[in-house]
Design a protein around this motif. Structure first.
Motif, PDB file in Angstrom:
ATOM      1  N   SER A 212       6.514 -17.754  23.323  1.00 34.58           N
ATOM      2  CA  SER A 212       5.297 -17.818  22.501  1.00 34.58           C
ATOM      3  C   SER A 212       4.844 -16.406  22.192  1.00 34.58           C
ATOM      4  CB  SER A 212       4.183 -18.594  23.203  1.00 34.58           C
ATOM      5  OG  SER A 212       3.849 -17.992  24.431  1.00 34.58           O
ATOM      6  N   GLN A 213       4.172 -16.250  21.068  1.00 35.85           N
ATOM      7  CA  GLN A 213       3.701 -14.932  20.636  1.00 35.85           C
ATOM      8  C   GLN A 213       2.511 -15.106  19.715  1.00 35.85           C
ATOM      9  OE1 GLN A 213       6.705 -12.351  18.990  1.00 35.85           O
ATOM     10  NE2 GLN A 213       5.211 -11.074  17.929  1.00 35.85           N
ATOM     11  N   SER A 214       1.557 -14.203  19.809  1.00 34.40           N
ATOM     12  CA  SER A 214       0.386 -14.276  18.931  1.00 34.40           C
ATOM     13  C   SER A 214       0.729 -13.687  17.571  1.00 34.40           C
ATOM     14  CB  SER A 214      -0.794 -13.518  19.540  1.00 34.40           C
ATOM     15  OG  SER A 214      -0.500 -12.137  19.593  1.00 34.40           O
ATOM     16  N   PHE A 215       0.044 -14.188  16.565  1.00 33.79           N
ATOM     17  CA  PHE A 215       0.236 -13.662  15.223  1.00 33.79           C
ATOM     18  C   PHE A 215      -0.439 -12.300  15.085  1.00 33.79           C
ATOM     19  CE2 PHE A 215       0.906 -18.091  13.717  1.00 33.79           C
ATOM     20  CZ  PHE A 215       2.093 -17.859  13.061  1.00 33.79           C
ATOM     21  N   TRP A 216       0.074 -11.529  14.130  1.00 31.48           N
ATOM     22  CA  TRP A 216      -0.683 -10.399  13.616  1.00 31.48           C
ATOM     23  C   TRP A 216      -1.436 -10.882  12.392  1.00 31.48           C
ATOM     24  CZ3 TRP A 216       3.702  -6.148  13.418  1.00 31.48           C
ATOM     25  CH2 TRP A 216       4.161  -5.920  14.718  1.00 31.48           C
ATOM     26  N   THR A 217      -2.562 -10.251  12.123  1.00 32.81           N
ATOM     27  CA  THR A 217      -3.338 -10.591  10.939  1.00 32.81           C
ATOM     28  C   THR A 217      -3.392  -9.386  10.017  1.00 32.81           C
ATOM     29  OG1 THR A 217      -4.697 -12.148  12.196  1.00 32.81           O
ATOM     30  CG2 THR A 217      -5.555 -11.440  10.082  1.00 32.81           C
ATOM     31  N   LYS A 218      -3.197  -9.630   8.729  1.00 31.37           N
ATOM     32  CA  LYS A 218      -3.201  -8.559   7.736  1.00 31.37           C
ATOM     33  C   LYS A 218      -4.571  -8.492   7.073  1.00 31.37           C
ATOM     34  CE  LYS A 218      -1.045  -8.673   3.547  1.00 31.37           C
ATOM     35  NZ  LYS A 218       0.103  -8.716   2.624  1.00 31.37           N
ATOM     36  N   TYR A 219      -5.169  -7.288   7.049  1.00 27.01           N
ATOM     37  CA  TYR A 219      -6.455  -7.082   6.390  1.00 27.01           C
ATOM     38  C   TYR A 219      -6.279  -6.076   5.257  1.00 27.01           C
ATOM     39  CZ  TYR A 219      -8.348  -9.448  10.478  1.00 27.01           C
ATOM     40  OH  TYR A 219      -8.612 -10.376  11.450  1.00 27.01           O
ATOM     41  N   ASN A 220      -6.767  -6.444   4.085  1.00 30.50           N
ATOM     42  CA  ASN A 220      -6.568  -5.637   2.885  1.00 30.50           C
ATOM     43  C   ASN A 220      -7.723  -4.662   2.654  1.00 30.50           C
ATOM     44  OD1 ASN A 220      -4.123  -6.962   2.096  1.00 30.50           O
ATOM     45  ND2 ASN A 220      -5.346  -8.684   1.356  1.00 30.50           N
ATOM     46  N   GLN A 441      -6.654   2.239  19.192  1.00 27.59           N
ATOM     47  CA  GLN A 441      -5.285   2.732  19.219  1.00 27.59           C
ATOM     48  C   GLN A 441      -4.398   1.856  18.340  1.00 27.59           C
ATOM     49  OE1 GLN A 441      -3.056   2.545  23.018  1.00 27.59           O
ATOM     50  NE2 GLN A 441      -2.861   4.753  22.828  1.00 27.59           N
ATOM     51  N   ASP A 442      -3.611   2.505  17.483  1.00 28.50           N
ATOM     52  CA  ASP A 442      -2.701   1.723  16.657  1.00 28.50           C
ATOM     53  C   ASP A 442      -1.391   1.495  17.399  1.00 28.50           C
ATOM     54  OD1 ASP A 442      -1.180   4.041  16.434  1.00 28.50           O
ATOM     55  OD2 ASP A 442      -1.804   4.472  14.385  1.00 28.50           O
ATOM     56  N   ALA A 443      -0.446   0.814  16.737  1.00 32.33           N
ATOM     57  CA  ALA A 443       0.807   0.437  17.387  1.00 32.33           C
ATOM     58  C   ALA A 443       1.630   1.647  17.823  1.00 32.33           C
ATOM     59  CB  ALA A 443       1.626  -0.448  16.454  1.00 32.33           C
ATOM     60  N   GLU A 444       1.389   2.797  17.192  1.00 34.48           N
ATOM     61  CA  GLU A 444       2.117   4.007  17.543  1.00 34.48           C
ATOM     62  C   GLU A 444       1.387   4.838  18.587  1.00 34.48           C
ATOM     63  OE1 GLU A 444       2.704   5.985  13.859  1.00 34.48           O
ATOM     64  OE2 GLU A 444       4.308   4.650  13.199  1.00 34.48           O
ATOM     65  N   GLY A 445       0.263   4.316  19.085  1.00 33.64           N
ATOM     66  CA  GLY A 445      -0.485   5.028  20.113  1.00 33.64           C
ATOM     67  C   GLY A 445      -1.456   6.053  19.591  1.00 33.64           C
TER      68      GLY A 445
END
Length: 507
Positions: A212-220, A441-445
């Protein structure tokens, strides 16, 4: 010191004043005249017209150049979700397996009820299925229940907190089989009971559970074009002034070719003001014929964050306590900027003054808090922070371990815009925003500001604040028009991060 003589068209002296004395005060005496100090001082009777507050709004976000008029970022959701029963189960025999039907609708067990609208999903089947609400491409539709075989679920709605092993899950009917962990458990289930995962249990040598894995959500985000123009004719530009120079509040003087040049400063002010107010109240256009506009912080918090309605007694300490409680369930920072209209700010101070307890008290912000603001807003530039904040009234309040830096939103007192409608029931009079003062913090730290200003730029050409001139009377003497024009334009927008941890206060 000689003052010269009056020009021929001088007005007659009023009774009691002779011509020599009148020449000190009458602007028609111009030849060689030294105008008294108070006559040649330009009075800013409304200060900077609130420009410092609008600059503060602009300074809330770090800036980055972009090459598109729209873009997006992704945010991760919660890693877990509760399982909520949508049906009742009568009291079973002790130790007997029960069946519940899991709620997989928005706001139900499949979707976390606070802090995120991201559904959780299983991986492994239906590869490539598109999930519309998450705008992500994962491997399973979001209609599946979050319960998995092998999980230990606890019923948090039952005072005895009974625990169950998930022995079977029907993803077509969303029926979940629950076997009590204790042989003595005999608890009924009521519709709406909330079960949460507290562990898992497996026999030796068994297979692994489903993934199982949570979704990512895209914000414009979008950019918007702002424009202002200032113009004067060549004749106006060469009119002789009534005084040779104007002294400003800093004691410095500058030559004036007429009051028309003041319009340049006003045009820049209007542009900054438009951008700043759009940052708060902007609305993304959907109607045909309306150019592209972006959605501001107020609308975005209404959509993605927490909206808090003040009680009948106005905005009080109890309201901050409620906000702190909501934020604590959203993994927020414990340091916030509480930006309040004069009405909310006054209500809160009245609430504090009426309290007999010493648990709450107004205090000046400590240096550490000010430094934190400098780090967030101005990249650690304390001098710039102090320049913008020095004339503001700041207080700090600690509520249940959450620190609120209280700031009166002076830009909401602008009589030409936000306070033009100043009635007691006017929609904008009881509005405020609670903004977290930490970075995310973003995905790249990389640590990012909660608010980022995006502006169009490429190959050294920036449209952040573009100023050009035109006309024969301009500095560059362009074209046949006998005017001097100043064109101002900005092509920019705002990207807001983790708005689940922002609050807006409404009447």
């Amino acid at each position: 010191m000689a003052f010269g003589t009056a020009s021929n068209n001088a007005v007659a002296a009023p009774s009691g004043l002779n011509g020599g004395l009148l020449s000190l005060f009458d602007a028609s005496y111009t030849t060689g005249l030294l105008v008294p100090h108070y006559l040649r001082t330009l009075k800013n009777k409304f200060g900077d017209n609130g420009l410092s507050d609008f600059q503060l709004l602009m300074g809330l976000g770090m800036k980055r150049g972009v090459q598109n008029i729209t873009g997006w970022h992704w945010e991760k959701g919660l890693y877990d979700a509760p399982v909520i029963s949508i049906g009742a189960v009568a009291t079973p025999a002790a130790g007997a397996t029960i069946q519940i039907t899991s709620d997989t609708t928005a706001g139900g067990g499949q979707v976390p009820t606070v802090a995120s609208t991201n559904p959780l999903t299983f991986l492994g089947n239906n590869a490539g299925a598109t999930v519309a609400n998450g705008q992500a491409y994962l491997e399973q539709p979001s209609a599946y229940t979050y319960a998995k075989v092998g999980q230990i679920l606890m019923n948090t709605s039952n005072a005895n907190l009974p625990q169950y092993l998930v022995t079977a899950v029907n993803n077509s009917t969303n029926v979940v089989d629950l076997k009590p962990v204790l042989i003595t458990t005999a608890e009924a289930v009521v519709a709406g009971d909330i079960f949460v995962v507290v562990g898992s249990a497996w026999d030796e040598g068994t297979d692994q559970p489903m993934s199982s894995q949570s979704f990512w959500t895209k914000y414009n985000w979008k950019t918007q074009i702002f424009k202002e123009t200032y113009q004067l004719s060549g004749t106006q530009k060469t009119n002789a002034p009534q005084w040779m120079e104007v002294e400003y509040g800093d004691g410095k003087t500058k030559k004036m070719n007429g009051f028309f040049y003041e319009g340049q400063d006003e045009a820049e002010y209007r542009l900054i003001k438009q951008i700043a107010l759009s940052m708060i109240f902007g609305t993304s256009a959907t109607n045909t014929g309306v150019p592209q506009t972006f959605s501001g912080l107020d609308n975005e918090i209404a959509s993605r964050g927490y909206s808090h309605s003040a009680g009948a007694g106005g905005f009080e300490v109890s309201d901050l306590r409620t906000i702190a409680n909501v934020m604590s369930r959203r993994y927020s920072s414990n340091l916030f900027l509480a930006w309040l209209t004069n009405e909310l700010y006054s209500n809160l101070n009245t609430s504090l003054n009426n309290m007999t307890s010493n648990n709450y008290q107004n205090a000046n912000l400590v240096n550490a808090t000010t430094q934190n603001m400098a780090d967030v807003f101005f990249g650690g530039n304390m001098e710039q922070t102090e320049t913008l904040f020095s004339t503001f009234s700041w207080q700090a309040l600690n509520v249940d371990g959450y620190n609120f830096a209280l700031k009166q939103a002076r830009f909401m007192q602008d009589p030409s815009t936000t306070a033009a409608n100043y009635g007691a029931t006017a929609p904008l009079r009881n509005r405020g925003w609670i903004i977290p003062l930490n970075k995310v913090q973003d995905a790249e730290g990389v640590l990012r500001n909660r608010i980022e200003l995006v502006y169009k730029e490429m190959d050294g050409y920036s449209r952040f604040m573009e100023i050009t001139d035109d006309g024969r009377a301009s500095a560059r003497k362009i074209g046949p028009s006998d005017v001097a024009r100043l064109y101002l334009s900005s092509d920019l927008g705002f990207d807001f991060f983790t708005l689940e941890q922002f609050t807006r206060i409404v009447a």
